[in-house]
Design a protein around this motif. Structure first.
Motif, PDB file in Angstrom:
ATOM      1  N   ASN A  12       0.828  -1.208   0.000  1.00 55.28           N
ATOM      2  CA  ASN A  12       0.000   0.000   0.000  1.00 55.28           C
ATOM      3  C   ASN A  12       0.867   1.265   0.000  1.00 55.28           C
ATOM      4  O   ASN A  12       0.383   2.350  -0.271  1.00 55.28           O
ATOM      5  N   THR A  26       1.961   4.063  -7.706  1.00 56.55           N
ATOM      6  CA  THR A  26       1.231   3.640  -6.512  1.00 56.55           C
ATOM      7  C   THR A  26       0.495   2.314  -6.735  1.00 56.55           C
ATOM      8  O   THR A  26       0.440   1.810  -7.862  1.00 56.55           O
ATOM      9  N   ASP A  28      -2.687   2.051  -6.651  1.00 55.97           N
ATOM     10  CA  ASP A  28      -3.772   2.394  -7.579  1.00 55.97           C
ATOM     11  C   ASP A  28      -3.288   2.379  -9.030  1.00 55.97           C
ATOM     12  O   ASP A  28      -4.006   1.940  -9.929  1.00 55.97           O
ATOM     13  N   ASP A  29      -2.055   2.846  -9.252  1.00 56.30           N
ATOM     14  CA  ASP A  29      -1.474   2.786 -10.595  1.00 56.30           C
ATOM     15  C   ASP A  29      -1.323   1.332 -11.049  1.00 56.30           C
ATOM     16  O   ASP A  29      -1.574   1.013 -12.213  1.00 56.30           O
ATOM     17  N   ARG A  31      -3.182  -1.243 -10.060  1.00 57.78           N
ATOM     18  CA  ARG A  31      -4.537  -1.724 -10.380  1.00 57.78           C
ATOM     19  C   ARG A  31      -4.940  -1.312 -11.793  1.00 57.78           C
ATOM     20  O   ARG A  31      -5.426  -2.125 -12.576  1.00 57.78           O
ATOM     21  N   LYS A  32      -4.753  -0.039 -12.093  1.00 59.52           N
ATOM     22  CA  LYS A  32      -5.128   0.485 -13.406  1.00 59.52           C
ATOM     23  C   LYS A  32      -4.318  -0.183 -14.509  1.00 59.52           C
ATOM     24  O   LYS A  32      -4.867  -0.573 -15.546  1.00 59.52           O
TER      25      LYS A  32
END
Length: 141
Positions: A12, A26, A28-29, A31-32
């Motif tokens: 995380n 990150t 989130d990056d 995941r995308k």
């Protein structure tokens, strides 16, 4: 096809933690990046926890809910016999991945106690390790 990507402790903190090793992107990056690669071809769910028991619980759930698992156990890679046993206890195929090449790092990071429970291990290719892990997993399912 339904795959879960499980990330362990400190993932995380991607983008903040040791950017020289893990880069500036990150979670989130990540995941995308993964979802964009597979778009409509594969249903991919992500899970991250800093707690060993939650990862074990998610592996147990994966046995009923997913066709495959890609796991980056983080530091648990090197000492979690409990996660090793959880992987061995499910029939769902699991691939271990790492952003960095664990075999070129500190001595304690070079040994994975979880890899032998998996169908394979991919490390050292950054976020691409996840893509390679999912592609390899899909060929095995």
């Amino acid at each position: 096809m339904k795959i879960i990507v499980i990330n362990g402790p400190n993932l995380n903190m991607l983008g903040k933690r040791e950017p020289g090793i893990y880069g500036n992107e990150t979670l989130d990056d990540l995941r995308k990046y993964v979802k964009d690669e597979f778009k409509d071809d594969v249903d991919i769910e992500f899970f991250q926890s800093n707690h060993e028991g939650y990862i074990i619980d998610k592996l147990h759930e994966a046995n009923e809910e997913f066709d495959g698992v890609v796991i980056n156990p983080g530091a648990f890679t090197h000492y979690s016999y409990a996660i090793h046993d959880a992987i061995k206890s499910i029939s769902t195929k699991v691939v271990e991945v790492h952003i960095s090449n664990i075999h070129q790092r500190e001595e304690f990071r070079q040994k994975s106690v979880t890899a032998s429970a998996c169908i394979g291990q991919i490390s050292g290719f950054g976020f691409e390790s996840y893509i390679l892990g999912i592609k390899s997993l899909l060929k095995q399912i």
